[in-house]
Scaffold this active site. Sequence first.
Site, PDB file in Angstrom:
ATOM      1  N   GLU A  26      -7.714  -4.896  -0.457  1.00  0.00           N
ATOM      2  CA  GLU A  26      -8.246  -5.580  -1.636  1.00  0.00           C
ATOM      3  C   GLU A  26      -8.198  -7.095  -1.520  1.00  0.00           C
ATOM      4  OE1 GLU A  26      -6.555  -2.742  -2.087  1.00  0.00           O
ATOM      5  OE2 GLU A  26      -8.019  -1.526  -3.159  1.00  0.00           O
ATOM      6  N   HIS A  56       0.858  -1.191   0.000  1.00  0.00           N
ATOM      7  CA  HIS A  56       0.000   0.000   0.000  1.00  0.00           C
ATOM      8  C   HIS A  56       0.885   1.227   0.000  1.00  0.00           C
ATOM      9  CE1 HIS A  56      -2.970   2.946   1.377  1.00  0.00           C
ATOM     10  NE2 HIS A  56      -3.884   2.091   0.921  1.00  0.00           N
TER      11      HIS A  56
END
Length: 146
Positions: free
Chosen positions: A88, A30
């Site tokens: 995700e 991320h």
Amino acid sequence: MLDDIAREGVARPWLEREVRAGGRLMGFGHRIYKTRDPRADALKAAVERLREMPAIAERLAFAEQVETEALAVLRREKPGRTLDTNVEFFTALLLEAAGFPPEAFTCLFATGRVVGWIAHAREQREGGRLIRPQSRYVGPIESIAA
């Protein structure tokens, strides 16, 4: 990614091959969070509540195995980077459990980001400064013209 790994039958070689070829492991890493994405745990808890359904239980167990292997591969292959599970990874499992086809996942992920994108566009317009994120398109070329 989980479907591709399942077809091959063994997670670690698939993950190693992908990382060594310069590919990205979907659901890991991320831009902002340099530790585990805290949203990932919230989504995992949501999927956990569905564990009583046999198909979900089996898929979640497989995903957890892949997650463990992926984290090990990333730590070994990318020692200077902190690449942990992001939102995700478990969002995809939740969308799958809700009956969405995998080809709809990208659009659904984007839908959740539209408000943020609009906020960035407004900030750019109000501030008079164009922000250019460091992103690289990796999709099919024909999609660009469409």
